[in-house]
Design a protein around this motif. Structure first.
Motif, short mmCIF file in Angstrom:
data_model
loop_
_atom_site.label_atom_id
_atom_site.label_comp_id
_atom_site.label_asym_id
_atom_site.label_seq_id
_atom_site.Cartn_x
_atom_site.Cartn_y
_atom_site.Cartn_z
N VAL A 155 8.39 7.10 3.08
CA VAL A 155 9.04 5.92 2.46
C VAL A 155 7.86 4.91 2.30
O VAL A 155 7.30 4.11 3.05
CB VAL A 155 10.00 5.41 3.35
N PHE A 156 7.30 4.75 1.04
CA PHE A 156 6.32 4.19 0.52
C PHE A 156 6.58 2.78 0.43
O PHE A 156 7.13 2.26 -0.92
CB PHE A 156 5.52 4.59 -0.43
N ASN A 157 6.58 1.66 1.22
CA ASN A 157 6.73 0.19 0.81
C ASN A 157 5.61 -0.64 1.73
O ASN A 157 5.31 -0.08 2.80
CB ASN A 157 8.14 -0.05 1.30
N ASP A 158 5.39 -1.83 1.18
CA ASP A 158 4.43 -2.74 1.51
C ASP A 158 4.54 -3.37 3.09
O ASP A 158 3.76 -3.67 3.53
CB ASP A 158 3.93 -3.76 0.57
N TRP A 159 5.98 -3.38 3.26
CA TRP A 159 6.15 -4.12 4.72
C TRP A 159 6.33 -3.31 5.72
O TRP A 159 5.99 -3.57 6.94
CB TRP A 159 7.65 -4.97 4.54
N THR A 160 6.19 -1.72 5.51
CA THR A 160 6.32 -0.78 6.68
C THR A 160 4.76 -0.06 6.83
O THR A 160 4.45 0.14 7.83
CB THR A 160 7.49 0.25 6.54
N ASN B 72 -0.97 -0.59 6.60
CA ASN B 72 -2.14 0.04 6.69
C ASN B 72 -2.41 1.35 6.10
O ASN B 72 -3.50 1.57 5.73
CB ASN B 72 -2.03 0.25 8.41
N PHE B 73 -1.39 1.94 6.00
CA PHE B 73 -1.48 3.09 5.07
C PHE B 73 -1.98 2.67 3.47
O PHE B 73 -2.70 3.35 2.98
CB PHE B 73 -0.19 3.94 5.01
N ILE B 74 -1.34 1.62 3.07
CA ILE B 74 -1.68 1.02 1.79
C ILE B 74 -3.27 0.58 1.56
O ILE B 74 -3.93 0.84 0.87
CB ILE B 74 -0.76 -0.04 1.07
N ARG B 75 -3.61 0.09 2.72
CA ARG B 75 -4.99 -0.26 2.79
C ARG B 75 -5.65 0.86 2.78
O ARG B 75 -6.90 0.85 2.14
CB ARG B 75 -5.17 -1.25 3.90
N LEU C 190 -5.41 3.75 1.40
CA LEU C 190 -5.23 4.41 0.13
C LEU C 190 -6.31 3.49 -0.89
O LEU C 190 -7.10 4.01 -1.56
CB LEU C 190 -4.04 4.33 -0.47
N GLU C 191 -6.29 2.11 -0.79
CA GLU C 191 -6.93 1.47 -1.42
C GLU C 191 -8.72 1.60 -1.04
O GLU C 191 -9.38 1.61 -2.00
CB GLU C 191 -6.66 -0.17 -1.24
N GLN C 192 -9.08 1.69 0.21
CA GLN C 192 -10.25 1.72 0.85
C GLN C 192 -10.71 3.29 0.10
O GLN C 192 -12.11 3.26 -0.13
CB GLN C 192 -10.31 1.61 2.36
N ILE C 193 -10.00 4.19 -0.05
CA ILE C 193 -10.41 5.51 -0.23
C ILE C 193 -10.22 5.85 -1.76
O ILE C 193 -10.77 6.93 -2.36
CB ILE C 193 -9.91 6.64 0.62
N GLY C 194 -9.79 4.72 -2.58
CA GLY C 194 -9.81 5.02 -3.97
C GLY C 194 -8.44 5.67 -4.50
O GLY C 194 -8.54 6.27 -5.50
N VAL C 195 -7.39 5.74 -3.62
CA VAL C 195 -6.32 6.78 -4.19
C VAL C 195 -5.35 5.80 -4.78
O VAL C 195 -4.89 4.78 -4.19
CB VAL C 195 -5.75 7.50 -2.86
N GLY C 196 -5.02 5.94 -5.92
CA GLY C 196 -4.02 4.90 -6.91
C GLY C 196 -2.49 5.45 -6.27
O GLY C 196 -2.29 6.36 -6.08
N PHE C 197 -1.65 4.45 -6.87
CA PHE C 197 -0.33 4.39 -6.52
C PHE C 197 0.44 3.66 -7.51
O PHE C 197 -0.35 2.58 -7.97
CB PHE C 197 0.16 4.36 -5.04
#
Length: 82
Positions: free
Chosen positions: A15-20, A23-26, A28-35
């Motif tokens: 369940v991809f959401n920014d409040w849960t 760290n996972f979103i960070r 993805l951003e660090q390794i260049g994976v888009g969403f």
């Protein structure tokens, strides 16, 4: 790739959401994976109890209008929002 080395990652069902998953979103951003934003819904129908649930909007949430007056249903909603 990290430092020239490839890694496989199976995220399965998230369940991809920014409040849960901040760290996972960070990561993805660090390794260049888009969403991109999307919608997700979940529904349940239990013939044994007659309970039906769909949280897409208020109309589907209360598709069984009797749930408006059901303390058990409101308790379930409270538990979901915790």
């Amino acid at each position: 790739q990290v430092d020239g080395r490839s890694y496989a990652s199976d995220t399965g069902f998230i369940v991809f959401n920014d409040w849960t998953y901040t760290n996972f979103i960070r990561l993805l951003e660090q390794i260049g994976v888009g969403f991109k934003p999307t919608e997700m819904s979940f529904s349940v129908s239990d013939p044994a109890t007659g309970v039906e649930y769909n949280g897409h909007d208020l109309n589907t949430l209360f598709a069984q209008r009797s749930n408006l007056l059901s303390p058990a249903f409101w308790g379930m909603l409270r538990d979901i929002l915790r």
